[in-house]
Scaffold this motif. Structure first.
Motif, mmCIF file in Angstrom:
data_model
loop_
_atom_site.group_PDB
_atom_site.id
_atom_site.type_symbol
_atom_site.label_atom_id
_atom_site.label_comp_id
_atom_site.label_asym_id
_atom_site.label_seq_id
_atom_site.Cartn_x
_atom_site.Cartn_y
_atom_site.Cartn_z
ATOM 1 N N LEU A 46 21.816 64.815 -12.978
ATOM 2 C CA LEU A 46 20.668 64.469 -13.940
ATOM 3 C C LEU A 46 19.959 63.675 -14.153
ATOM 4 C CD1 LEU A 46 18.300 66.028 -16.723
ATOM 5 C CD2 LEU A 46 20.472 65.779 -17.650
ATOM 6 N N ILE A 47 18.974 62.329 -13.284
ATOM 7 C CA ILE A 47 18.723 61.616 -12.965
ATOM 8 C C ILE A 47 17.405 61.303 -13.467
ATOM 9 C CG2 ILE A 47 18.478 60.414 -11.013
ATOM 10 C CD1 ILE A 47 20.754 61.370 -9.593
ATOM 11 N N GLY A 48 17.028 60.311 -13.886
ATOM 12 C CA GLY A 48 15.941 59.830 -14.641
ATOM 13 C C GLY A 48 15.569 58.139 -14.276
ATOM 14 N N VAL A 49 14.071 58.382 -12.958
ATOM 15 C CA VAL A 49 13.545 57.635 -12.289
ATOM 16 C C VAL A 49 12.493 56.381 -12.995
ATOM 17 C CG1 VAL A 49 13.077 56.577 -10.440
ATOM 18 C CG2 VAL A 49 13.671 58.701 -9.958
ATOM 19 N N THR B 64 9.080 58.258 -16.946
ATOM 20 C CA THR B 64 10.107 58.916 -16.075
ATOM 21 C C THR B 64 9.733 59.870 -14.758
ATOM 22 O OG1 THR B 64 11.051 57.874 -18.160
ATOM 23 C CG2 THR B 64 12.205 60.077 -16.362
ATOM 24 N N VAL B 65 10.519 59.990 -13.721
ATOM 25 C CA VAL B 65 10.442 61.410 -12.804
ATOM 26 C C VAL B 65 11.964 62.056 -13.331
ATOM 27 C CG1 VAL B 65 10.154 62.041 -11.056
ATOM 28 C CG2 VAL B 65 8.687 60.291 -11.495
ATOM 29 N N ARG B 66 11.503 62.608 -13.451
ATOM 30 C CA ARG B 66 13.362 63.515 -13.937
ATOM 31 C C ARG B 66 13.547 64.429 -12.608
ATOM 32 N NH1 ARG B 66 13.844 67.341 -19.184
ATOM 33 N NH2 ARG B 66 11.776 67.586 -18.566
ATOM 34 N N ILE B 67 14.605 63.808 -12.168
ATOM 35 C CA ILE B 67 15.322 64.594 -10.606
ATOM 36 C C ILE B 67 16.541 65.540 -11.018
ATOM 37 C CG2 ILE B 67 16.053 64.805 -8.766
ATOM 38 C CD1 ILE B 67 14.402 61.685 -8.504
ATOM 39 N N ALA B 68 16.496 66.965 -10.934
ATOM 40 C CA ALA B 68 17.487 67.889 -11.030
ATOM 41 C C ALA B 68 18.204 69.127 -10.351
ATOM 42 C CB ALA B 68 17.149 68.509 -12.601
ATOM 43 N N PRO B 69 18.100 68.127 -9.117
ATOM 44 C CA PRO B 69 18.244 70.119 -8.337
ATOM 45 C C PRO B 69 19.392 71.139 -8.620
ATOM 46 C CG PRO B 69 19.200 67.654 -6.907
ATOM 47 C CD PRO B 69 18.884 67.510 -8.358
ATOM 48 N N ILE C 284 9.750 69.291 -5.441
ATOM 49 C CA ILE C 284 8.950 69.686 -6.612
ATOM 50 C C ILE C 284 10.252 68.233 -7.437
ATOM 51 C CG2 ILE C 284 9.224 71.469 -8.552
ATOM 52 C CD1 ILE C 284 8.618 73.293 -6.659
ATOM 53 N N VAL C 285 8.718 67.590 -8.551
ATOM 54 C CA VAL C 285 10.773 67.268 -9.370
ATOM 55 C C VAL C 285 9.664 67.267 -10.498
ATOM 56 C CG1 VAL C 285 11.632 65.250 -7.870
ATOM 57 C CG2 VAL C 285 8.959 65.452 -8.324
ATOM 58 N N ASN C 286 9.812 66.413 -11.674
ATOM 59 C CA ASN C 286 8.910 66.278 -13.236
ATOM 60 C C ASN C 286 8.918 65.125 -13.832
ATOM 61 O OD1 ASN C 286 10.277 66.450 -16.060
ATOM 62 N ND2 ASN C 286 9.011 67.787 -15.528
#
Length: 401
Positions: free
Chosen positions: A332-335, A363-368, A355-357
């Motif tokens: 669960l990462i926020g760039v 902030t770009v959220r990454i949650a693969p 696909i990211v959010n």
């Protein structure tokens, strides 16, 4: 607009805005749209599809249980319901006195938590403390716990008694007294931009709530089921809460939520005090139990910790003026971006097949999926680097190669 976009604009309510694509199939960390284009999914339905798409354990659990028993009322127990309750108690360290209430979503789990706080507080403890920038759902009770004004304003007045305080130990110390029924917190504030609580916050909250006789309720809807590299976010601080709320990743894509209670809090709900027609049905609980069993047996909590560290190392080492920092834990990462261009980064990434959010404009959220490995990480590095370059070129008035 395409035919499907016309259909969506005509037939679906407007709460989600314009849909980004028409997705028709998934496998592992990949999705395919109606045009046959493949997308690398590093959002996992917003931290939901823990095992990726169409994982054999998920498919088998749905098929086998649907062919056996899908639903009965909560006047009856079923083997999957009992198995999942026991597993959740064990994983959460709830002990022999713990109990589980099943719902259909995270918002419903937080509604149950709100009612748990009310049952504990009674008239003598009317106050519930929640955090600024927190997010707990869109139903009226869970929205009352949510601090974001833009979400709340159209639906005021909210249920009373909730106070939103800054996410600092000092603010919590100042707000606590013997009239507080409960404190509810997310270990990482996902919708705020993947913002971690200050170091030692959960330990301080546990100490203060015990001293004042209040409940500590931890919202693990986005952080639970191994996503942060531990089974639950609170585990990183070694505390035991009074209740946790769960959803998203525990079902791996099947709708389910849960409230797990500890100790004396487990006796607060009595017959008739709360309920859910579909909550805890055998189909949902069988699938969730299979998902959690696979996370355990395949070592996916450990994989989340390992792959999350690799992702952080890559992101922190990126040679891009747009990357201003990295937040979060595990997968669960926020760039953090140096400009409010998260929407543009997300759009550029999707153009590239990633696909990211955008959790917020900066902030770009990454949650693969928790299952990602070397191949998915390598492709992510390539696509995300290209997407950032596209946006940087656009900001510079250039054309990206």
């Amino acid at each position: 607009m395409t035919v499907w976009q016309d259909d969506a604009a005509r037939d679906l309510v407007l709460n989600a805005g314009e849909r980004l694509a028409l997705l028709v199939r998934g496998e592992g960390s990949y999705l395919w749209d109606a045009d046959g284009r493949r997308h690398l999914d590093f959002l996992a339905g917003i931290a939901v599809t823990s095992l990726g798409h169409a994982h054999p354990a998920f498919v088998e659990a749905v098929s086998a249980q649907a062919a056996t028993l899908a639903h009965v009322s909560n006047y009856f127990a079923t083997p999957p319901q009992l198995a999942l309750a026991a597993r959740l108690k064990r994983l959460a360290g709830a002990g022999i006195d713990g109990r589980v209430f099943f719902s259909n979503s995270g918002a419903e789990a937080n509604e149950a938590a709100f009612k748990l706080a009310r049952l504990h507080g009674g008239v003598e403890r009317p106050r519930i403390l929640a955090l600024e920038n927190g997010f707990h759902g869109r139903t009226m009770g869970s929205l009352a716990l949510t601090a974001k004004t833009s979400m709340r304003a159209p639906f005021e007045p909210m249920p009373g008694g909730v106070e939103h305080i800054p996410a600092t130990i000092e603010a919590l110390q100042a707000a606590m007294d013997d009239r507080v029924a409960a404190v509810i917190v997310e270990p990482i504030q996902g919708e705020a931009g993947v913002v971690e609580l200050p170091e030692g916050y959960l330990a301080a909250a546990r100490s203060l709530t015990l001293a004042h006789g209040a409940l500590l309720i931890v919202d693990e809807i986005q952080t639970g089921a191994g996503r942060t590299g531990a089974w639950f976010g609170f585990s990183h601080e070694g505390i035991t809460p009074d209740a946790i709320t769960l959803a998203k990743g525990i079902g791996g894509g099947f709708p389910i939520g849960a409230l797990v209670t500890y100790g004396s809090a487990s006796a607060l709900f009595t017959p008739g005090s709360h309920g859910s027609t579909f909550g805890g049905n055998p189909l949902a609980t069988a699938v969730a139990d299979a998902v959690l069993a696979e996370i355990e047996s395949a070592g996916l909590v450990e994989n989340a910790a390992r792959r999350g560290a690799e992702l952080r190392e890559f992101l922190l080492g990126m040679d891009s003026p747009l990357v201003d920092g990295v937040r979060g834990r595990g997968l669960l990462i926020g760039v953090a971006l140096s400009a409010p261009v998260a929407g543009a980064v997300v759009a550029a990434a999707q153009e590239r097949g990633l696909i990211v959010n955008a959790a917020n404009p900066e902030t770009v959220r990454i949650a693969p999926a928790l299952t990602i490995g070397d191949a998915e990480l390598a492709e992510f590095r390539e696509l995300f680097t290209a997407a950032l370059a596209d946006v940087q070129a656009s900001l510079s008035g250039k054309v990206s190669a």
